[in-house]
Design a protein around this motif. Structure first.
Motif, PDB file in Angstrom:
ATOM      1  N   MET A 158     -74.198  35.785  35.724  1.00  0.00           N
ATOM      2  CA  MET A 158     -73.241  35.189  34.815  1.00  0.00           C
ATOM      3  C   MET A 158     -73.841  34.034  34.017  1.00  0.00           C
ATOM      4  O   MET A 158     -73.231  32.987  33.870  1.00  0.00           O
ATOM      5  N   THR A 159     -75.035  34.188  33.533  1.00  0.00           N
ATOM      6  CA  THR A 159     -75.672  33.140  32.748  1.00  0.00           C
ATOM      7  C   THR A 159     -75.503  33.437  31.264  1.00  0.00           C
ATOM      8  O   THR A 159     -76.005  34.434  30.767  1.00  0.00           O
ATOM      9  N   TYR A 160     -74.798  32.561  30.577  1.00  0.00           N
ATOM     10  CA  TYR A 160     -74.581  32.706  29.150  1.00  0.00           C
ATOM     11  C   TYR A 160     -75.470  31.724  28.393  1.00  0.00           C
ATOM     12  O   TYR A 160     -76.183  30.919  28.986  1.00  0.00           O
ATOM     13  N   LYS A 161     -75.383  31.765  27.060  1.00  0.00           N
ATOM     14  CA  LYS A 161     -76.208  30.877  26.248  1.00  0.00           C
ATOM     15  C   LYS A 161     -75.861  29.414  26.497  1.00  0.00           C
ATOM     16  O   LYS A 161     -76.690  28.539  26.353  1.00  0.00           O
ATOM     17  N   LYS A 162     -74.610  29.154  26.821  1.00  0.00           N
ATOM     18  CA  LYS A 162     -74.226  27.794  27.183  1.00  0.00           C
ATOM     19  C   LYS A 162     -73.033  27.866  28.135  1.00  0.00           C
ATOM     20  O   LYS A 162     -72.339  28.881  28.210  1.00  0.00           O
ATOM     21  N   PRO A 163     -72.792  26.777  28.893  1.00  0.00           N
ATOM     22  CA  PRO A 163     -71.690  26.787  29.859  1.00  0.00           C
ATOM     23  C   PRO A 163     -70.328  26.939  29.189  1.00  0.00           C
ATOM     24  O   PRO A 163     -70.180  26.747  27.987  1.00  0.00           O
ATOM     25  N   GLY A 164     -69.334  27.264  30.010  1.00  0.00           N
ATOM     26  CA  GLY A 164     -67.970  27.379  29.517  1.00  0.00           C
ATOM     27  C   GLY A 164     -67.025  26.605  30.421  1.00  0.00           C
ATOM     28  O   GLY A 164     -67.426  26.075  31.458  1.00  0.00           O
ATOM     29  N   TYR A 165     -65.760  26.557  30.036  1.00  0.00           N
ATOM     30  CA  TYR A 165     -64.757  25.846  30.816  1.00  0.00           C
ATOM     31  C   TYR A 165     -64.127  26.789  31.845  1.00  0.00           C
ATOM     32  O   TYR A 165     -63.693  27.897  31.515  1.00  0.00           O
ATOM     33  N   TYR A 166     -64.068  26.317  33.082  1.00  0.00           N
ATOM     34  CA  TYR A 166     -63.463  27.077  34.174  1.00  0.00           C
ATOM     35  C   TYR A 166     -62.640  26.124  35.028  1.00  0.00           C
ATOM     36  O   TYR A 166     -62.591  24.907  34.773  1.00  0.00           O
ATOM     37  N   GLU A 220     -68.861  20.340  19.430  1.00  0.00           N
ATOM     38  CA  GLU A 220     -67.880  19.676  20.285  1.00  0.00           C
ATOM     39  C   GLU A 220     -68.600  18.907  21.399  1.00  0.00           C
ATOM     40  O   GLU A 220     -69.476  19.437  22.079  1.00  0.00           O
ATOM     41  N   LYS A 221     -68.248  17.662  21.593  1.00  0.00           N
ATOM     42  CA  LYS A 221     -68.859  16.834  22.625  1.00  0.00           C
ATOM     43  C   LYS A 221     -68.168  17.106  23.954  1.00  0.00           C
ATOM     44  O   LYS A 221     -66.937  17.032  24.057  1.00  0.00           O
ATOM     45  N   VAL A 222     -68.951  17.423  24.945  1.00  0.00           N
ATOM     46  CA  VAL A 222     -68.415  17.695  26.282  1.00  0.00           C
ATOM     47  C   VAL A 222     -68.579  16.447  27.138  1.00  0.00           C
ATOM     48  O   VAL A 222     -69.691  15.942  27.317  1.00  0.00           O
ATOM     49  N   THR A 223     -67.495  15.933  27.670  1.00  0.00           N
ATOM     50  CA  THR A 223     -67.527  14.743  28.512  1.00  0.00           C
ATOM     51  C   THR A 223     -67.410  15.140  29.985  1.00  0.00           C
ATOM     52  O   THR A 223     -66.484  15.868  30.359  1.00  0.00           O
ATOM     53  N   ILE A 224     -68.350  14.697  30.785  1.00  0.00           N
ATOM     54  CA  ILE A 224     -68.332  14.968  32.225  1.00  0.00           C
ATOM     55  C   ILE A 224     -67.905  13.685  32.934  1.00  0.00           C
ATOM     56  O   ILE A 224     -68.595  12.670  32.880  1.00  0.00           O
ATOM     57  N   LYS A 262     -64.761  36.589  25.741  1.00  0.00           N
ATOM     58  CA  LYS A 262     -64.193  36.358  24.410  1.00  0.00           C
ATOM     59  C   LYS A 262     -64.550  34.951  23.936  1.00  0.00           C
ATOM     60  O   LYS A 262     -65.316  34.766  23.018  1.00  0.00           O
ATOM     61  N   SER A 263     -63.981  33.944  24.614  1.00  0.00           N
ATOM     62  CA  SER A 263     -64.270  32.578  24.186  1.00  0.00           C
ATOM     63  C   SER A 263     -63.629  31.561  25.124  1.00  0.00           C
ATOM     64  O   SER A 263     -62.422  31.368  25.110  1.00  0.00           O
ATOM     65  N   THR A 264     -64.435  30.918  25.935  1.00  0.00           N
ATOM     66  CA  THR A 264     -63.971  29.739  26.675  1.00  0.00           C
ATOM     67  C   THR A 264     -65.038  28.659  26.573  1.00  0.00           C
ATOM     68  O   THR A 264     -65.028  27.709  27.333  1.00  0.00           O
ATOM     69  N   THR A 265     -65.966  28.823  25.650  1.00  0.00           N
ATOM     70  CA  THR A 265     -67.035  27.849  25.466  1.00  0.00           C
ATOM     71  C   THR A 265     -66.629  26.817  24.425  1.00  0.00           C
ATOM     72  O   THR A 265     -65.846  27.106  23.525  1.00  0.00           O
TER      73      THR A 265
END
Length: 617
Positions: free
Chosen positions: A293-301, A222-226, A214-217
């Motif tokens: 499990m490869t999507y167009k971009k990573p998601g939050y887990y 949105e800037k993702v900070t590692i 559904k949506s966890t990306t």
């Protein structure tokens, strides 16, 4: 005529006795059989009334896609098997959904709830059921609801799930599209054939990614900070869609020593009642050899914080550290990481067999090992720690790689099995040749494909002689431990031969027109010679020249190769030569090899010699 009539009456009486759901299915079959009997004669009827009717058309396997306007796809299921390891080439059983099952409140047409898929496939493949089994171990013989076999790493659309089963949609599949081709199919392919429809798999066979579908990306822009890189410290660490224990379980699992991108170094409390563990938020996109499990971009887990070693951004491991490894732990056991050299101090995390960590010899002693954990010094008991990473548990040979190149020969290394006292090592013409020959080899005989062989090798490394590559482009080195003689526990690695003898260089030619004729002129001057060298198929090559035919005091030019086996577009201008002097030229190739000692080179033989004399003054 009377005999035919009696047989027809008997068949009709059988039809009247049929009742219930099972009977309805038999009824349809017998009506069709009865119709056939009327059209082609009653000789067909007695042999068929005792058998179920199966559709033999190949169109039943034609691909159909799920109606996503009617059904809501809850997620994706990844078939891995009950061992949680996705093995390419291994299969799992997929089962029929019970008749009459409603899916998301919808009544499903019988054709999309196949009940006898495997039985139908068996009937078709055996040519009408005349061959018992057909030499195949049919899955429906063990469980009548077994529908087909599917390869691990397959993906399914999830429609519903509970603690025991997952209902999925499959588009259908057939390894052949004509009866003739299907009858000749390889046995291992036949049971993968199935009609499009709804099926179910056991919950223990799959990982399910539900919320991610559904949506966890992150939102666009949105800037993702590692904040840190994390390294897993346990085999098969679960990747979850929220902090806690989801009802569907893990969305993915990663092996030990996997690097993860950690969004926040502050662990969060579990959302699951009774779960006291904390979790790190990570930015993750599953990817391995099968693009799981490869999507167009990573998601939050989220991952269990106990089994992640944090390397905070901007904070380096102090100098003086070395890499070590956890080993010799019993199954299910783990090593606790303490804040101090004290078992009553705070536990920061845990390490399992084969976990790699940086340690500090100066701060360690016989009882405690100082390690780098969560970006600070921490401590573990020394009992299960190895100060070398080249160790492994179990019986299987792992991590085969090139240790070094010495005297133009490969030195191959593998992880040392700490319970093993010796290894058997062989070099074969190829792994496939070795396995094929082993099938018919009498006990005690040496495999005829071996070109080098040694028993009782004590070290976990081995030198492969160059003679093994005589007239061969590649060979395979094969290693067994004294703990197991199974091929599945062996290790093997393909090695490419050192470069072959090169083509000799040539003097460059200048083509020009003279009186409408194409002429050529060798580019030889008084103090220079233009050489056209041949690009080899390797990484580098050397051109050497000297006034001595034995190449004493020779000068060597090192060049990187471009296009394989093609003359250079621009000649190499060798200058500073003496006039009226004979020079000798030769070349050889160099193959780059990644080793533990850095990039090393295998060097080929020198080419034949080119003899050229410069012009007189």
């Amino acid at each position: 005529m009377k005999k035919k009539l009696k047989e027809r009456i008997k068949a009709m009486e059988n039809i009247k006795r049929i009742s219930g759901r099972k009977g309805l299915r038999q009824l349809c079959s017998m009506i069709l059989v009865f119709s056939l009997a009327l059209s082609i004669g009653t000789a067909y009827l007695p042999a068929q009334t005792a058998k179920a009717y199966y559709d033999t058309s190949m169109t039943q396997f034609k691909t159909q896609y799920l109606d996503t306007d009617t059904f809501d796809v809850k997620g994706i299921a990844y078939l891995v098997g009950t061992d949680n390891i996705a093995k390419i080439g291994s299969t799992q059983t997929v089962y029929a959904v019970p008749e009459g099952t409603k899916i998301q409140g919808h009544t499903i047409k019988a054709k999309y709830l196949p009940q006898d898929n495997n039985q139908t496939v068996r009937y078709i493949w055996t040519g009408g059921g005349n061959v018992v089994g057909g030499g195949i171990d049919w899955i429906s013989d063990y469980n009548s609801s077994a529908a087909f076999l599917e390869y691990e790493t397959a993906k399914f659309k999830v429609l519903d799930y509970d603690d025991e089963w997952v209902i999925v949609w499959s588009n259908g599949y057939s390894p052949a599209y004509s009866l003739t081709e299907f009858h000749s199919c390889a046995a291992y392919l036949v049971q993968t054939a199935h009609r499009p429809g709804f099926y179910r798999v056991k919950r223990s066979q799959v990982w399910i990614d539900v919320g991610r579908y559904k949506s966890t990306t992150p939102a666009d822009g949105e800037k993702v900070t590692i904040e840190a890189d994390g390294k897993t410290t346990k085999s098969f660490v679960g990747i979850r869609l929220y902090a806690g224990i989801p009802s569907w379980g893990d969305s993915y699992r990663v092996p030990i020593n996997t690097n993860l991108q950690v969004v926040s170094t502050e662990p969060v409390e579990s959302k699951t009642k009774g779960d006291t563990n904390k979790y790190y938020k990570v930015y993750f996109n599953g990817k391995n050899s099968v693009d799981y499990m490869t999507y167009k971009k990573p998601g939050y887990y989220y991952v269990d914080a106990r089994y992640v070693n944090l390397y905070n951004k901007g904070k380096k491991v102090p100098s003086g550290s070395s890499e070590g490894k956890i080993f010799k732990l019993s199954d299910g056991k783990e090593v606790s990481v303490y804040e101090k050299k004290d078992t009553t101090s705070t536990v920061l995390g845990a390490l399992c067999n084969d976990a790699l960590v940086d340690y500090f010899a100066e701060d360690s002693d016989d009882t405690w090992i100082a390690i780098w954990f969560n970006s600070k010094k921490a401590y573990i008991k020394s009992t299960n720690f190895s100060k070398t990473t080249a160790v492994s548990s179990g019986k299987k040979i792992t991590n085969m790689h090139v240790k070094d190149i010495v005297n133009n020969q490969y030195i191959v290394m593998w992880d040392d099995l700490y319970n093993s006292s010796a290894y058997t090592v062989g070099v074969a013409t190829s792994w496939d040749d070795f396995c094929l020959a082993a099938k018919s080899l009498p006990a005690g005989n040496i495999n005829p494909t071996l070109v080098q062989y040694d028993k009782a090798v004590e070290d976990n490394y081995y030198t492969v002689k160059n003679s093994c590559f005589k007239n061969r482009g590649t060979v395979d080195i094969i290693v067994y431990s004294d703990l197991s003689s199974k091929s599945s526990d062996s290790g093997h690695m393909t090695l490419a031969s050192p470069p072959k003898k090169d083509t000799k260089p040539i003097v460059s030619i200048d083509w020009y027109m003279k009186k409408d004729k194409l002429k050529k002129k060798k580019l030889i001057g008084k103090n220079s010679i233009k050489i056209t060298y041949v690009y080899s198929s390797y990484d580098k090559y050397q051109l050497q020249y000297s006034t001595d035919k034995d190449f004493k005091d020779a000068k060597t030019i090192n060049k990187s190769c471009a296009v394989a086996n093609k003359h250079s577009d621009k000649p190499m201008n060798i200058t500073g030569l003496k006039a009226n002097t004979t020079y000798y030229f030769r070349q050889r190739s160099k193959k780059a090899v990644n080793t533990d000692a850095g990039t090393k080179y295998l060097i080929g033989s020198w080419s034949n010699v080119l003899k050229v004399k410069t012009k007189a003054k």
